[in-house]
Motif scaffolding. Structure first.
Motif, PDB file in Angstrom:
ATOM      1  N   ALA A 219       0.843  -1.201   0.000  1.00  0.00           N
ATOM      2  CA  ALA A 219       0.000   0.000   0.000  1.00  0.00           C
ATOM      3  C   ALA A 219       0.876   1.248   0.000  1.00  0.00           C
ATOM      4  O   ALA A 219       0.586   2.229  -0.697  1.00  0.00           O
ATOM      5  N   GLU A 220       1.971   1.207   0.766  1.00  0.00           N
ATOM      6  CA  GLU A 220       2.895   2.359   0.798  1.00  0.00           C
ATOM      7  C   GLU A 220       3.493   2.586  -0.587  1.00  0.00           C
ATOM      8  O   GLU A 220       3.676   3.729  -1.015  1.00  0.00           O
ATOM      9  N   ARG A 221       3.803   1.486  -1.253  1.00  0.00           N
ATOM     10  CA  ARG A 221       4.380   1.624  -2.591  1.00  0.00           C
ATOM     11  C   ARG A 221       3.380   2.269  -3.529  1.00  0.00           C
ATOM     12  O   ARG A 221       3.719   3.146  -4.314  1.00  0.00           O
ATOM     13  N   GLU A 222       2.114   1.852  -3.429  1.00  0.00           N
ATOM     14  CA  GLU A 222       1.096   2.360  -4.350  1.00  0.00           C
ATOM     15  C   GLU A 222       0.736   3.811  -4.064  1.00  0.00           C
ATOM     16  O   GLU A 222       0.452   4.579  -4.975  1.00  0.00           O
ATOM     17  N   GLN A 223       0.727   4.197  -2.794  1.00  0.00           N
ATOM     18  CA  GLN A 223       0.323   5.578  -2.493  1.00  0.00           C
ATOM     19  C   GLN A 223       1.504   6.545  -2.510  1.00  0.00           C
ATOM     20  O   GLN A 223       1.325   7.742  -2.306  1.00  0.00           O
ATOM     21  N   GLY A 224       2.705   6.038  -2.764  1.00  0.00           N
ATOM     22  CA  GLY A 224       3.866   6.915  -2.946  1.00  0.00           C
ATOM     23  C   GLY A 224       4.652   7.188  -1.683  1.00  0.00           C
ATOM     24  O   GLY A 224       5.723   7.783  -1.734  1.00  0.00           O
ATOM     25  N   THR A 225       4.122   6.783  -0.537  1.00  0.00           N
ATOM     26  CA  THR A 225       4.838   7.071   0.705  1.00  0.00           C
ATOM     27  C   THR A 225       6.119   6.250   0.830  1.00  0.00           C
ATOM     28  O   THR A 225       7.046   6.661   1.529  1.00  0.00           O
ATOM     29  N   LEU A 226       6.170   5.111   0.139  1.00  0.00           N
ATOM     30  CA  LEU A 226       7.394   4.308   0.210  1.00  0.00           C
ATOM     31  C   LEU A 226       8.568   5.082  -0.394  1.00  0.00           C
ATOM     32  O   LEU A 226       9.671   5.106   0.166  1.00  0.00           O
TER      33      LEU A 226
ATOM     34  N   ALA B 102       1.987  11.574  -1.334  1.00  0.00           N
ATOM     35  CA  ALA B 102       2.684  10.653  -0.432  1.00  0.00           C
ATOM     36  C   ALA B 102       2.463  11.030   1.021  1.00  0.00           C
ATOM     37  O   ALA B 102       3.375  11.438   1.740  1.00  0.00           O
ATOM     38  N   ILE B 103       1.216  10.915   1.448  1.00  0.00           N
ATOM     39  CA  ILE B 103       0.862  11.174   2.846  1.00  0.00           C
ATOM     40  C   ILE B 103      -0.032  10.038   3.321  1.00  0.00           C
ATOM     41  O   ILE B 103      -0.576   9.281   2.512  1.00  0.00           O
ATOM     42  N   LEU B 107      -3.786   9.341   9.096  1.00  0.00           N
ATOM     43  CA  LEU B 107      -3.171  10.256  10.065  1.00  0.00           C
ATOM     44  C   LEU B 107      -3.641  11.673   9.773  1.00  0.00           C
ATOM     45  O   LEU B 107      -3.982  11.998   8.638  1.00  0.00           O
ATOM     46  N   THR B 108      -3.616  12.515  10.781  1.00  0.00           N
ATOM     47  CA  THR B 108      -3.955  13.923  10.569  1.00  0.00           C
ATOM     48  C   THR B 108      -2.766  14.630   9.918  1.00  0.00           C
ATOM     49  O   THR B 108      -1.669  14.049   9.813  1.00  0.00           O
ATOM     50  N   ALA B 109      -2.993  15.879   9.508  1.00  0.00           N
ATOM     51  CA  ALA B 109      -1.894  16.647   8.915  1.00  0.00           C
ATOM     52  C   ALA B 109      -0.763  16.804   9.928  1.00  0.00           C
ATOM     53  O   ALA B 109       0.418  16.642   9.603  1.00  0.00           O
ATOM     54  N   ARG B 110      -1.128  17.119  11.174  1.00  0.00           N
ATOM     55  CA  ARG B 110      -0.096  17.301  12.202  1.00  0.00           C
ATOM     56  C   ARG B 110       0.664  15.990  12.423  1.00  0.00           C
ATOM     57  O   ARG B 110       1.898  15.984  12.548  1.00  0.00           O
ATOM     58  N   GLU B 111      -0.071  14.872  12.468  1.00  0.00           N
ATOM     59  CA  GLU B 111       0.588  13.578  12.690  1.00  0.00           C
ATOM     60  C   GLU B 111       1.485  13.205  11.517  1.00  0.00           C
ATOM     61  O   GLU B 111       2.579  12.659  11.709  1.00  0.00           O
ATOM     62  N   ASN B 112       1.027  13.496  10.289  1.00  0.00           N
ATOM     63  CA  ASN B 112       1.878  13.239   9.127  1.00  0.00           C
ATOM     64  C   ASN B 112       3.174  14.012   9.226  1.00  0.00           C
ATOM     65  O   ASN B 112       4.271  13.454   9.055  1.00  0.00           O
ATOM     66  N   LEU B 113       3.061  15.311   9.492  1.00  0.00           N
ATOM     67  CA  LEU B 113       4.260  16.149   9.566  1.00  0.00           C
ATOM     68  C   LEU B 113       5.166  15.711  10.712  1.00  0.00           C
ATOM     69  O   LEU B 113       6.392  15.630  10.559  1.00  0.00           O
ATOM     70  N   LEU B 159      -0.226  19.624   1.640  1.00  0.00           N
ATOM     71  CA  LEU B 159       0.440  18.877   2.713  1.00  0.00           C
ATOM     72  C   LEU B 159       1.608  18.061   2.157  1.00  0.00           C
ATOM     73  O   LEU B 159       2.671  17.956   2.785  1.00  0.00           O
ATOM     74  N   ASN B 160       1.410  17.524   0.970  1.00  0.00           N
ATOM     75  CA  ASN B 160       2.465  16.757   0.306  1.00  0.00           C
ATOM     76  C   ASN B 160       3.729  17.606   0.152  1.00  0.00           C
ATOM     77  O   ASN B 160       4.853  17.134   0.398  1.00  0.00           O
ATOM     78  N   ILE B 161       3.521  18.868  -0.200  1.00  0.00           N
ATOM     79  CA  ILE B 161       4.665  19.772  -0.334  1.00  0.00           C
ATOM     80  C   ILE B 161       5.215  20.135   1.047  1.00  0.00           C
ATOM     81  O   ILE B 161       6.427  20.175   1.266  1.00  0.00           O
ATOM     82  N   GLY B 162       4.314  20.348   2.006  1.00  0.00           N
ATOM     83  CA  GLY B 162       4.744  20.707   3.366  1.00  0.00           C
ATOM     84  C   GLY B 162       5.676  19.673   3.968  1.00  0.00           C
ATOM     85  O   GLY B 162       6.668  20.014   4.640  1.00  0.00           O
ATOM     86  N   VAL B 163       5.384  18.412   3.735  1.00  0.00           N
ATOM     87  CA  VAL B 163       6.242  17.349   4.268  1.00  0.00           C
ATOM     88  C   VAL B 163       7.654  17.470   3.682  1.00  0.00           C
ATOM     89  O   VAL B 163       8.659  17.284   4.381  1.00  0.00           O
ATOM     90  N   GLY B 164       7.709  17.812   2.391  1.00  0.00           N
ATOM     91  CA  GLY B 164       9.014  17.889   1.730  1.00  0.00           C
ATOM     92  C   GLY B 164       9.906  19.008   2.253  1.00  0.00           C
ATOM     93  O   GLY B 164      11.134  18.899   2.224  1.00  0.00           O
TER      94      GLY B 164
END
Lengths: 387, 327
Positions: A219-226, B102-103, B107-113, B159-164
């Motif tokens: 799933a991580e691979r598919e959603q890009g998080t990997l 890639a998030i 998880l919430t935005a805060r938890e992701n970050l 958020l995807n950009i924020g993580v980066g």
């Protein structure tokens, strides 16, 4: 190590939030345990009803008296003996007044001593069942011993033994073998039907639960998080290790909860907690290793989920999660190597009072399975990564 | 004080030379050479664009830069650290914004970050402070406690950009960050990238949108079939086309005669005709257009429209590869 724990904790949090693990790891197996116990429950608590046995034994016949005494002395079944002549015995049996009729013929002792043929008539009534079968087997055994005593006496006579020695020999043969039956190791590997259901479902759903952790890799691979994780300053292999650890933790927790809940709900005892804990840990290790083979072979998370479900069901059925399965030869060996079967076998040993030292067989099987699956997952090309 | 703390307090670390040095990268998928001898450098505060159509090799190139796939040949160096020899140190100075969102949806935005920050070795109050800053920067502070699966596409993209950029990387890699984004969110993303570059972050930006490359990038590399076809500033690239402009004359009448008449003019390089228009490649269209209209009308064409277009990156791509950017 800290990064490993961070990743594992985040993974567990997500798995618990989406509730899939709770549903498939706990609720569904507990529900199935309930259903199976309703269907098969109580089959180990057979209540034997009292039986009436009509017996015809010629007066003054020594061996006939032995047969009669044996029938009256049956322990396992509550037996009421009514006496009568052969005609009355047959009539009572036909009418249903007696469940079983036993007619010892005239000259029974003389015939046996002479080495001639003789017959004890046994007639089962319309209500005959397990109880009358027990009485029949007792009569059968007594007659066999009396026959053996007669043969021994005749053999002694032919050999020219004195009369007092002949009597002793015959008496000894009539007593039967000097053997005491003691419940032992074989009985220790038997779980009660309720225990087998709990152990089987725990073993089967362990494979699903571990999958929820490990298959998250796809799933991580598919959603890009990997890719994002792999672009971070972490050691190679940490992501895989975190997934393995998450699957392992989920597997251990779910299996432990299932065994404890099953034991409490269905009044099942699995014996030594230490033994059970060792079994659960090695069984989860085996299931986790197998899931990594699936991760390598599957191209997508969907494929992996289907493959994992099929594997779980095949191993569960073959391992005895739904009903006992046995075979001989190579198939039997293959069944024994099944991790679900090994877990159930091990829980049978602990339930029967076995300790850690008695678990060498199933533990070795499970560790061997884990080792082979781990090696295999290293050898199989990663088809998903090649997409 | 950790390295991350230093960065958080003072912005991207001072880099003596180029933040990113890419030399002779090659990557093959079997017999297919996906990236073929690609080299470029990015200085602090510079935005470098990789412009090319889908399948040109942009994503494979940045995958090698980010250490996701190995380079079969060549080398990547981030702030002086070799990606091949010391990937952990090199990766500590880059932030990747993948094309996918890639998030984690559960998880919430805060938890992701916070999760990704911890993997970047940020800790405690420094991490909390930086998470709050990024949430404000990407406009998600009001929704910080909501699970991201409940977010709109634009919010997820932000958020995807924020993580980066959470750990204030010296190099930010953005792989087509505006694909599938509404115009408003796209503009916000572009403004964020401009602001980061102004703060001294080196940006590697891949896109197949010519307008984005023209707006954001200090230098642009045109990529096609795995190779860098050309590299330079926008004006340098445009000069590669020979400085010609395009004029489109649309109308009716004797279009064939008009085409023949225009071909004879010295400023006209090329004429393409269809049933209702002529497309001309000309030198210095601003001065020549009046002559072009006169000649076409004299040849029997009645005009109802004239369009003059100066060369742009689309023209450059067409000139270099013989095909349109969006093919």
């Amino acid at each position: 190590m800290r990064q490993l724990l961070v990743m594992t904790a985040a993974d567990l949090r997500q798995r618990l939030r989406d509730r899939t693990v709770l549903i498939f790891g706990l609720l569904v197996p507990l529900g199935l345990m309930l259903v199976f116990n309703l269907v098969f429950g109580g089959s180990d608590d057979v209540e034997l009803r009292p039986v009436v046995v009509a017996v015809s034994a010629p007066a003054g016949d020594a061996f006939a008296a032995v047969v009669l005494d044996a029938v009256e002395s049956v322990d396992a079944v509550d037996v009421t003996v009514t006496r009568g002549d052969p005609v009355e015995v047959a009539a009572r049996t036909r009418s249903g007044d007696a469940d079983l009729g036993v007619a010892v013929p005239q000259g029974f002792t003389a015939a046996l001593q002479a080495g001639g043929s003789t017959e004890v008539d046994i007639t089962e009534g319309g209500e005959a069942g397990l109880e009358t079968d027990i009485v029949v087997s007792v009569v059968d055994g007594v007659v066999a011993r009396l026959h053996a005593a007669s043969v021994a006496a005749r053999a002694g006579a032919v050999a020219g033994l004195p009369a007092d020695r002949l009597e002793g020999l015959a008496a000894r043969a009539a007593e039967g073998p000097d053997i005491t039956l003691v419940p032992g190791a074989a009985a220790d590997e038997q779980l009660s039907p309720a225990g087998a259901v709990v152990a089987g479902q725990a073993g089967l759903f362990l494979l699903f639960t571990v999958g929820f952790g490990v298959l998250g890799l796809l799933a991580e691979r598919e959603q890009g998080t990997l890719d994002r994780l792999r672009s971070m300053p972490i050691r190679p292999g940490l992501v895989v290790a975190a997934k393995a650890l998450a699957g392992f933790v989920l597997g251990v927790l779910a299996t432990a909860v299932l065994l404890v809940a099953g034991a409490l709900l269905f009044d099942v005892g699995f014996g030594s907690p230490a033994g059970v804990a060792v079994l659960v840990v090695v069984a989860v290790a085996a299931a986790t290793s197998l899931t990594f083979v699936v991760v390598r072979v599957a191209r997508t998370a969907e494929q992996a989920n289907v493959a994992q479900s099929i594997l779980a069901l095949v191993l569960g059925v073959a391992g005895g999660a739904f009903f006992p399965l046995s075979a001989t030869g190579p198939v039997g060996v293959l069944l024994d190597l099944n991790p679900v079967a090994a877990l159930i076998r091990g829980l049978g040993i602990t339930a029967g009072g076995g300790g850690l030292t008695d678990l060498a067989g199933p533990v070795t099987t499970l560790l061997g399975f884990a080792l082979v699956a781990t090696l295999l997952s290293g050898l199989v090309p990663d088809r998903g990564a090649a997409r | 004080m950790t390295a991350a703390t230093t960065r958080a307090a003072a912005g991207p670390p001072a880099v003596a030379g180029d933040v990113l040095v890419v030399e002779g990268l090659v990557h093959r998928y079997g017999d297919l050479v996906a990236v073929d001898d690609v080299s470029f450098r990015i200085a602090p505060g510079e935005t470098f664009g990789l412009l090319g159509p889908n399948g040109a090799g942009k994503t494979t190139t940045i995958s090698m830069v980010a250490g996701l796939v190995p380079a079969h040949e060549g080398a990547v160096t981030v702030t002086g650290r070799s990606m091949a020899r010391d990937p952990v140190a090199a990766k500590a100075h880059l932030g990747l914004v993948p094309q996918e969102l890639a998030i984690y949806p559960e998880l919430t935005a805060r938890e992701n970050l916070t999760f990704f920050g911890r993997l970047q070795r940020m800790r405690g109050k420094e991490l909390d402070r930086r998470v709050a800053e990024v949430l404000e920067l990407i406009g998600l502070e009001e929704r910080a406690k909501d699970l991201t699966k409940e977010y709109s596409g634009g919010m997820k993209r932000r958020l995807n950009i924020g993580v980066g950029l959470l750990h204030r990387p010296a190099l930010l890699i953005l792989d087509e960050p505006t694909v599938g984004v509404d115009p408003q969110s796209r503009n916000a993303i572009l403004e964020s990238v401009e602001a980061l570059a102004a703060e001294g972050v080196a940006v590697l930006y891949t896109t197949h949108y010519m307008e984005e490359a023209e707006r954001l990038c200090d230098r642009i590399a045109v990529v096609d079939a795995g190779r860098l076809q050309a590299e330079g500033t926008r004006d340098e690239l445009v000069r590669l086309t020979g400085g010609v402009d395009h004029v489109r004359l649309s109308g009716a009448g004797d279009i064939g005669a008009a085409a023949a008449a225009l071909r004879s003019l010295p400023t006209v390089v090329e004429v393409a005709a269809d049933r209702s228009a002529l497309t001309l490649t000309v030198r210095d269209a601003a001065r020549a257009v009046a002559h072009l209209v006169t000649a076409a009308t004299a040849a029997g064409m009645s005009l109802d429209g004239v369009e003059v277009s100066r060369p742009d990156l689309e023209s450059v791509f067409l000139h270099l590869t013989g095909k349109a950017l969006r093919d």
